[in-house]
Design a protein around this motif. Structure first.
Motif, PDB file in Angstrom:
ATOM      1  N   LYS A  60       0.814  -1.225   0.000  1.00 49.23           N
ATOM      2  CA  LYS A  60       0.000   0.000   0.000  1.00 49.23           C
ATOM      3  C   LYS A  60       0.843   1.268   0.000  1.00 49.23           C
ATOM      4  N   THR A  61       2.158   1.142   0.108  1.00 44.63           N
ATOM      5  CA  THR A  61       3.000   2.324   0.244  1.00 44.63           C
ATOM      6  C   THR A  61       3.574   2.769  -1.091  1.00 44.63           C
ATOM      7  N   PHE A  62       3.755   4.074  -1.222  1.00 50.09           N
ATOM      8  CA  PHE A  62       4.341   4.623  -2.453  1.00 50.09           C
ATOM      9  C   PHE A  62       5.787   4.167  -2.607  1.00 50.09           C
ATOM     10  N   SER A  63       6.498   4.068  -1.491  1.00 52.27           N
ATOM     11  CA  SER A  63       7.908   3.663  -1.546  1.00 52.27           C
ATOM     12  C   SER A  63       8.061   2.254  -2.118  1.00 52.27           C
ATOM     13  N   LYS A  64       7.106   1.361  -1.796  1.00 56.35           N
ATOM     14  CA  LYS A  64       7.169  -0.007  -2.316  1.00 56.35           C
ATOM     15  C   LYS A  64       6.917  -0.018  -3.821  1.00 56.35           C
ATOM     16  N   LEU A  65       5.959   0.781  -4.267  1.00 54.55           N
ATOM     17  CA  LEU A  65       5.691   0.873  -5.706  1.00 54.55           C
ATOM     18  C   LEU A  65       6.929   1.359  -6.445  1.00 54.55           C
ATOM     19  N   ARG A  66       7.569   2.388  -5.894  1.00 56.21           N
ATOM     20  CA  ARG A  66       8.769   2.915  -6.540  1.00 56.21           C
ATOM     21  C   ARG A  66       9.867   1.857  -6.590  1.00 56.21           C
ATOM     22  N   GLU A  67      10.005   1.101  -5.515  1.00 53.44           N
ATOM     23  CA  GLU A  67      11.018   0.045  -5.467  1.00 53.44           C
ATOM     24  C   GLU A  67      10.737  -1.015  -6.542  1.00 53.44           C
ATOM     25  N   ILE A  68       9.462  -1.391  -6.697  1.00 51.18           N
ATOM     26  CA  ILE A  68       9.092  -2.406  -7.692  1.00 51.18           C
ATOM     27  C   ILE A  68       9.454  -1.939  -9.097  1.00 51.18           C
ATOM     28  N   ILE A  69       9.133  -0.685  -9.417  1.00 48.24           N
ATOM     29  CA  ILE A  69       9.430  -0.161 -10.759  1.00 48.24           C
ATOM     30  C   ILE A  69      10.930  -0.113 -10.985  1.00 48.24           C
ATOM     31  N   THR A 117      -5.575   5.522 -20.401  1.00 47.49           N
ATOM     32  CA  THR A 117      -6.446   6.660 -20.102  1.00 47.49           C
ATOM     33  C   THR A 117      -7.881   6.365 -20.534  1.00 47.49           C
ATOM     34  N   TYR A 118      -8.037   5.773 -21.704  1.00 51.35           N
ATOM     35  CA  TYR A 118      -9.377   5.425 -22.167  1.00 51.35           C
ATOM     36  C   TYR A 118      -9.986   4.303 -21.332  1.00 51.35           C
ATOM     37  N   HIS A 164     -13.051  -1.714 -10.775  1.00 50.94           N
ATOM     38  CA  HIS A 164     -12.454  -1.545 -12.111  1.00 50.94           C
ATOM     39  C   HIS A 164     -11.723  -0.210 -12.203  1.00 50.94           C
ATOM     40  N   LEU A 165     -12.323   0.829 -11.624  1.00 47.15           N
ATOM     41  CA  LEU A 165     -11.703   2.146 -11.652  1.00 47.15           C
ATOM     42  C   LEU A 165     -10.387   2.139 -10.879  1.00 47.15           C
ATOM     43  N   ILE A 166     -10.357   1.490  -9.714  1.00 46.17           N
ATOM     44  CA  ILE A 166      -9.121   1.396  -8.929  1.00 46.17           C
ATOM     45  C   ILE A 166      -8.025   0.743  -9.760  1.00 46.17           C
ATOM     46  N   GLU A 167      -8.388  -0.352 -10.426  1.00 45.74           N
ATOM     47  CA  GLU A 167      -7.409  -1.077 -11.243  1.00 45.74           C
ATOM     48  C   GLU A 167      -6.872  -0.218 -12.381  1.00 45.74           C
ATOM     49  N   GLU A 168      -7.771   0.473 -13.068  1.00 40.87           N
ATOM     50  CA  GLU A 168      -7.349   1.254 -14.236  1.00 40.87           C
ATOM     51  C   GLU A 168      -6.565   2.507 -13.834  1.00 40.87           C
ATOM     52  N   LEU A 169      -6.922   3.124 -12.718  1.00 43.66           N
ATOM     53  CA  LEU A 169      -6.119   4.247 -12.226  1.00 43.66           C
ATOM     54  C   LEU A 169      -4.716   3.771 -11.873  1.00 43.66           C
ATOM     55  N   GLY A 170      -4.630   2.546 -11.340  1.00 42.06           N
ATOM     56  CA  GLY A 170      -3.318   1.959 -11.064  1.00 42.06           C
ATOM     57  C   GLY A 170      -2.500   1.791 -12.331  1.00 42.06           C
ATOM     58  N   ASP A 171      -3.157   1.400 -13.426  1.00 38.85           N
ATOM     59  CA  ASP A 171      -2.445   1.235 -14.693  1.00 38.85           C
ATOM     60  C   ASP A 171      -1.915   2.577 -15.217  1.00 38.85           C
ATOM     61  N   VAL A 172      -2.702   3.654 -15.012  1.00 39.36           N
ATOM     62  CA  VAL A 172      -2.221   4.981 -15.417  1.00 39.36           C
ATOM     63  C   VAL A 172      -1.048   5.405 -14.544  1.00 39.36           C
ATOM     64  N   LEU A 173      -1.157   5.148 -13.228  1.00 34.99           N
ATOM     65  CA  LEU A 173      -0.056   5.472 -12.322  1.00 34.99           C
ATOM     66  C   LEU A 173       1.197   4.691 -12.697  1.00 34.99           C
ATOM     67  N   LEU A 174       1.022   3.446 -13.129  1.00 32.58           N
ATOM     68  CA  LEU A 174       2.165   2.655 -13.587  1.00 32.58           C
ATOM     69  C   LEU A 174       2.892   3.358 -14.727  1.00 32.58           C
ATOM     70  N   GLN A 175       2.135   3.921 -15.661  1.00 35.01           N
ATOM     71  CA  GLN A 175       2.756   4.625 -16.781  1.00 35.01           C
ATOM     72  C   GLN A 175       3.553   5.837 -16.295  1.00 35.01           C
ATOM     73  N   VAL A 176       2.977   6.581 -15.335  1.00 38.23           N
ATOM     74  CA  VAL A 176       3.681   7.741 -14.773  1.00 38.23           C
ATOM     75  C   VAL A 176       4.984   7.287 -14.112  1.00 38.23           C
ATOM     76  N   MET A 177       4.905   6.200 -13.347  1.00 41.90           N
ATOM     77  CA  MET A 177       6.087   5.712 -12.625  1.00 41.90           C
ATOM     78  C   MET A 177       7.157   5.201 -13.585  1.00 41.90           C
ATOM     79  N   LEU A 178       6.748   4.553 -14.666  1.00 47.41           N
ATOM     80  CA  LEU A 178       7.713   4.076 -15.658  1.00 47.41           C
ATOM     81  C   LEU A 178       8.437   5.247 -16.323  1.00 47.41           C
ATOM     82  N   HIS A 179       7.683   6.273 -16.708  1.00 47.41           N
ATOM     83  CA  HIS A 179       8.308   7.457 -17.315  1.00 47.41           C
ATOM     84  C   HIS A 179       9.277   8.111 -16.335  1.00 47.41           C
ATOM     85  N   ALA A 180       8.874   8.198 -15.057  1.00 50.00           N
ATOM     86  CA  ALA A 180       9.743   8.813 -14.043  1.00 50.00           C
ATOM     87  C   ALA A 180      11.003   7.982 -13.836  1.00 50.00           C
TER      88      ALA A 180
END
Length: 486
Positions: free
Chosen positions: A231-240, A268-269, A282-298
């Motif tokens: 649930k933590t942002f730090s863990k997501l960053r570590e995974i990426i 986004t669509y 479904h919305l939670i999952e898809e927002l996560g997919d958009v966040l994944l794209q942001v994290m990959l670019h970062a």
């Protein structure tokens, strides 16, 4: 001594913990002011001759702690005009003592000499009682003003001032935002003294176990469970970072800003689809997919040495503050229309816009229905617009007639141009009606899919291939779908 206030710490527990130097100053003082007399060392000091005035009665006058602290400080600053003051607080003066911070702030303004006389912090006693090494990293938080955004659950957390069930309940609810209900926490009372009590309890029982005591703190052990850390942002960053690292995924390591563009559009669509479906999961999952794209670019930016996610966060945070002066500044607005006008004005100032055209800056990457909508909005801002919808509707009819003429003469090149004109004119009508053209077309596409699937189901029931059905038969199925509200 002049106008001076010497602040002494009473330590974390009983007389045995009180530093000898502090003890001597307290006993030599003619009079001592105490933030609170509810401290185990006070009774021992009184037996040895201490005279004092406490501020406990002020706590009963106010609903907010800040008001209590302000009154205590104001009183002390008035008293110091008459004579030098000894002011004593629990623990160490510079650890979790708001009145001391206020005295340091106001004392400088009023030319009052503030001296810190030491004392043992309750934090030292907590480390000793719980046998914890602070080098592992820890947080010291105030239980009376705790927010979930403060919590670093991978570190030791000490929450002070949990002095009654009301505060304990708020602490419990805040921790539950990040931790399981049955997560084990530790209630520590009078750490390091003869009256020390240490009790381990599941988080949901915290407010049932805390009794009235201003020497109570709560210890929250670092989270070791990987499932909670997800649930933590730090863990997501570590995974990426791992995915893009030397031993990561070959596909992730190959990606660039350019190769990821199409995925950001697709995701986004998918979010829009989830919103329209009303499915929260479904919305939670898809927002996560958009966040994944942001994290990959970062992460790509960090790998290449150009920027990191902190730069992205800093940029958007600063922008939100700049563009909301009616929230974070002194500007007043009456409605959302004024908010948008301010937004555009500030945006121009930020970018130092000296564009050759008002229409510069509209992205070529936008879907063209949206792009037409944005072009018309910008033109309308300077008055290049009809004042009511009737001429806009007439324009659609005019363009449709021109399109029909081109089709009749088999002039396909000109028909294509007129078809574009029809769409552009219809977007203008939608803008007048505050209908977003892209959303409207999306809903129509979805409606067509639902009805066509109904037709396919009917065809399947007939046992004949769809090609063997006449258009009239398929139209009847379509009308049946309409009657069913599909």
């Amino acid at each position: 001594m002049g106008n001076s206030i010497e602040i002494l710490g009473l330590g974390a527990g009983d007389l045995d913990q009180l530093p000898f130097g502090v003890y001597k100053k307290l006993m030599k003082a003619k009079h001592v002011y105490l933030r609170t007399k509810e401290h185990p060392v006070v009774e021992d000091l009184v037996q040895e001759g201490l005279t004092f005035t406490s501020f406990d009665s002020i706590y009963e006058k106010h609903e907010q702690f800040e008001e209590v602290y302000q009154e205590i400080v104001h009183t002390l600053l008035q008293k110091v005009k008459e004579e030098p003051i000894i002011y004593a607080v629990p623990g160490h003066p510079l650890v979790a003592e708001r009145t001391v911070q206020l005295l340091l702030e106001y004392g400088e303004k009023e030319a009052v000499d503030i001296k810190i006389g030491g004392g043992q912090s309750f934090v030292d006693a907590l480390f000793q009682s719980l046998k914890i090494d602070p080098v592992d990293g820890f947080q010291l938080l105030d239980g009376t003003s705790l927010h979930s955004s403060q919590l670093q659950i991978e570190q030791h957390m000490f929450i002070s001032q949990v002095y009654d069930q009301f505060v304990a309940s708020n602490v419990k609810l805040t921790l539950m935002e990040r931790l399981p209900d049955d997560y084990e926490v530790v209630i520590v009372t009078a750490a390091g003294s003869d009256a020390e009590r240490i009790e381990k309890v599941p988080l949901y029982e915290l407010d049932r176990k805390v009794t009235l005591d201003n020497l109570t703190s709560v210890y929250v052990p670092p989270v070791q469970d990987e499932q909670i850390m997800l649930k933590t942002f730090s863990k997501l960053r570590e995974i990426i970072a791992v995915l893009r690292g030397p031993n990561g995924c070959p596909w992730d390591k190959e990606q660039t800003h350019e190769t990821l563009k199409k995925y950001l559009i697709e995701e986004t669509y998918e979010v829009i689809d989830a919103i329209d479906s009303g499915d929260i999961d479904h919305l939670i999952e898809e927002l996560g997919d958009v966040l994944l794209q942001v994290m990959l670019h970062a992460q790509i930016g960090e790998d290449e040495g150009y920027f990191a996610i902190e730069d992205v966060i800093e940029g958007i945070s600063a922008k939100m503050i700049r563009r909301h002066p009616h929230v974070f500044g002194n500007r007043k607005v009456e409605n959302s229309d004024e908010v948008l006008l301010n937004w555009q004005e500030i945006k121009k100032q930020e970018k130092g816009e000296t564009a050759d055209s008002l229409l510069d800056g509209i992205s070529m990457s936008l879907p063209n229905l949206i792009r037409a909508h944005e072009i018309q909005k910008k033109a309308a801002k300077v008055g290049f617009d009809w004042q009511e919808i009737t001429p806009a509707l007439e324009k659609v009819k005019e363009e449709l007639e021109e399109f029909e003429n081109e089709v009749k003469t088999n002039s396909l090149v000109n028909a294509k141009k007129e078809f574009g004109d029809i769409l552009f004119a219809f977007v203008n009508v939608a803008r007048f009606l505050k209908i977003h053209p892209e959303e409207a077309l999306f809903e129509t596409n979805e409606k067509f899919i639902r009805r066509f699937r109904f037709i396919e189901e009917k065809v399947k029931q007939s046992g004949k291939p769809i090609e063997d059905h006449s258009l009239e038969e398929l139209d009847r199925f379509w009308d049946e779908a309409k009657l069913k509200g599909l």
